[in-house]
Design a protein around this motif. Structure first.
Motif, PDB file in Angstrom:
ATOM      1  N   LYS A 119      36.372  79.444  65.219  1.00 28.24           N
ATOM      2  CA  LYS A 119      37.657  79.488  64.527  1.00 28.24           C
ATOM      3  C   LYS A 119      38.794  79.889  65.465  1.00 28.24           C
ATOM      4  N   THR A 120      38.516  80.775  66.418  1.00 29.03           N
ATOM      5  CA  THR A 120      39.536  81.174  67.385  1.00 29.03           C
ATOM      6  C   THR A 120      39.932  79.990  68.260  1.00 29.03           C
ATOM      7  N   ALA A 121      38.968  79.137  68.561  1.00 25.69           N
ATOM      8  CA  ALA A 121      39.280  77.929  69.334  1.00 25.69           C
ATOM      9  C   ALA A 121      40.302  77.070  68.609  1.00 25.69           C
ATOM     10  N   ILE A 122      40.180  76.965  67.282  1.00 33.25           N
ATOM     11  CA  ILE A 122      41.133  76.166  66.509  1.00 33.25           C
ATOM     12  C   ILE A 122      42.507  76.824  66.484  1.00 33.25           C
ATOM     13  N   GLU A 123      42.558  78.145  66.562  1.00 35.20           N
ATOM     14  CA  GLU A 123      43.856  78.821  66.638  1.00 35.20           C
ATOM     15  C   GLU A 123      44.610  78.381  67.896  1.00 35.20           C
ATOM     16  N   GLY A 124      43.958  78.478  69.051  1.00 35.11           N
ATOM     17  CA  GLY A 124      44.606  78.060  70.288  1.00 35.11           C
ATOM     18  C   GLY A 124      44.905  76.579  70.310  1.00 35.11           C
ATOM     19  N   PHE A 125      43.982  75.794  69.801  1.00 34.24           N
ATOM     20  CA  PHE A 125      44.174  74.346  69.717  1.00 34.24           C
ATOM     21  C   PHE A 125      45.418  74.018  68.906  1.00 34.24           C
ATOM     22  N   THR A 126      45.588  74.657  67.760  1.00 35.61           N
ATOM     23  CA  THR A 126      46.726  74.350  66.879  1.00 35.61           C
ATOM     24  C   THR A 126      48.042  74.839  67.472  1.00 35.61           C
ATOM     25  N   GLU A 127      48.006  75.975  68.171  1.00 42.94           N
ATOM     26  CA  GLU A 127      49.215  76.448  68.845  1.00 42.94           C
ATOM     27  C   GLU A 127      49.746  75.380  69.801  1.00 42.94           C
ATOM     28  N   SER A 128      48.861  74.846  70.607  1.00 45.63           N
ATOM     29  CA  SER A 128      49.258  73.822  71.570  1.00 45.63           C
ATOM     30  C   SER A 128      49.624  72.512  70.873  1.00 45.63           C
ATOM     31  N   LEU A 129      48.820  72.139  69.886  1.00 50.13           N
ATOM     32  CA  LEU A 129      49.053  70.877  69.184  1.00 50.13           C
ATOM     33  C   LEU A 129      50.414  70.867  68.493  1.00 50.13           C
ATOM     34  N   ALA A 130      50.806  71.993  67.928  1.00 51.40           N
ATOM     35  CA  ALA A 130      52.104  72.067  67.245  1.00 51.40           C
ATOM     36  C   ALA A 130      53.240  71.724  68.205  1.00 51.40           C
ATOM     37  N   LEU A 131      53.140  72.202  69.437  1.00 48.68           N
ATOM     38  CA  LEU A 131      54.170  71.908  70.440  1.00 48.68           C
ATOM     39  C   LEU A 131      54.104  70.446  70.873  1.00 48.68           C
ATOM     40  N   GLU A 132      52.899  69.934  70.975  1.00 44.58           N
ATOM     41  CA  GLU A 132      52.681  68.551  71.415  1.00 44.58           C
ATOM     42  C   GLU A 132      53.223  67.543  70.412  1.00 44.58           C
ATOM     43  N   LEU A 133      53.098  67.874  69.113  1.00 46.97           N
ATOM     44  CA  LEU A 133      53.450  66.916  68.070  1.00 46.97           C
ATOM     45  C   LEU A 133      54.866  67.059  67.542  1.00 46.97           C
ATOM     46  N   ARG A 134      55.495  68.173  67.864  1.00 48.34           N
ATOM     47  CA  ARG A 134      56.851  68.412  67.358  1.00 48.34           C
ATOM     48  C   ARG A 134      57.805  67.292  67.759  1.00 48.34           C
ATOM     49  N   GLU A 135      57.590  66.731  68.934  1.00 45.02           N
ATOM     50  CA  GLU A 135      58.423  65.639  69.446  1.00 45.02           C
ATOM     51  C   GLU A 135      58.436  64.441  68.502  1.00 45.02           C
ATOM     52  N   PHE A 136      57.366  64.287  67.733  1.00 41.11           N
ATOM     53  CA  PHE A 136      57.209  63.113  66.865  1.00 41.11           C
ATOM     54  C   PHE A 136      57.414  63.440  65.389  1.00 41.11           C
ATOM     55  N   GLY A 137      57.977  64.599  65.121  1.00 45.41           N
ATOM     56  CA  GLY A 137      58.258  64.959  63.733  1.00 45.41           C
ATOM     57  C   GLY A 137      57.039  65.411  62.943  1.00 45.41           C
ATOM     58  N   ILE A 138      55.955  65.716  63.641  1.00 48.33           N
ATOM     59  CA  ILE A 138      54.717  66.152  62.983  1.00 48.33           C
ATOM     60  C   ILE A 138      54.605  67.669  63.075  1.00 48.33           C
TER      61      ILE A 138
END
Length: 249
Positions: free
Chosen positions: A144-163
């Motif tokens: 579950k901690t892996a998904i925390e770090g994954f989502t932190e990074s993913l949020a920044l990655e996808l913000r560019e596309f309105g996600i």
């Protein structure tokens, strides 16, 4: 009318979350390994689909049947109690296949349609174990901690596309069956040297003053799915909120 696809809807938080979105007038695609329509009220806004998040073909079929969606809720997960030294690596990998890699696979599968439309929300459900550690769940906590770090990074990655990507951190909910399922899966995972300690741990769980209700999580997932800010984390349940306050103190 918006559409949400939720994984792991056969019980617990996933089932209650699907019911909550239905009550709010959304189109709900409730997925689970073995579909059961009898769990839900009759509704023209509901579809129940077979989906195993560890199977790429199953993911592809379910998303094809679902059609365009607005929100993905990655709720499917496995619980596990056990001393790490007694836990086979095959069991550790099984936990990661669902809790970590399954969530990642679902994200990969829906991102293209979200990116093309330049909108969409991913809500990843983790655990209050990521807020404060407790014993005999090291493998589960790691997944579950892996998904925390994954989502932190993913949020920044996808913000560019309105996600938007969000995290919901439920506290401990006895009614979800986590303890029962964990004890069933932990057969042989508590060596004799750990037995007395494990009994004290389980007794502590049974005497918690504050626990998380399924409705608590459903309401917070709903809040996260509709949140348009850059807020990432949403604790769910009195006990999880207390842990957030403890960490901030």
């Amino acid at each position: 009318m918006k559409t949400v696809l939720i994984t792991g809807c056969s019980s617990g938080y996933g089932l209650e979350t699907a019911r909550h979105f239905l009550s709010q007038g959304w189109q709900v695609i409730a997925t689970m390994r073995t579909p059961r329509h009898d769990l839900f009220p009759a509704s023209s806004n509901l579809r129940v689909l077979q989906l195993d998040v560890t199977d790429a073909d199953s993911i592809a079929r379910a998303l094809h049947e679902a059609g365009p969606i607005d929100v993905l809720v990655n709720n499917a997960g496995l619980g596990l109690f056990g001393a790490l030294e007694a836990t086979p690596m095959s069991t550790v990998r099984e936990i990661f296949e669902t809790n970590t890699f399954g969530a990642m696979a679902m994200c990969r599968a829906v991102i293209p349609q979200f990116r093309q439309r330049r909108e969409g929300v991913i809500v990843n459900v983790t655990s209050s174990a990521t807020l404060a550690p407790f014993p005999l769940v090291a493998a589960y906590t790691a997944s579950k901690t892996a998904i925390e770090g994954f989502t932190e990074s993913l949020a920044l990655e996808l913000r560019e596309f309105g996600i938007r990507a969000k995290l919901v951190q439920p506290g401990y909910g006895p009614s979800t069956g986590f303890t029962a399922n964990g004890q069933q899966r932990m057969h042989g995972l508590i060596p004799a040297a750990y037995e007395a300690f494990a009994q004290r741990v389980f007794a502590g769980f049974s005497n918690l003053a504050a626990v998380t209700r399924e409705t608590d999580v459903a309401e917070i997932v709903w809040t996260a799915a509709n949140d348009t800010s850059e807020r990432l984390r949403f604790a769910a349940g009195t006990d999880a909120l207390a842990l957030v306050g403890h960490r901030a103190a």
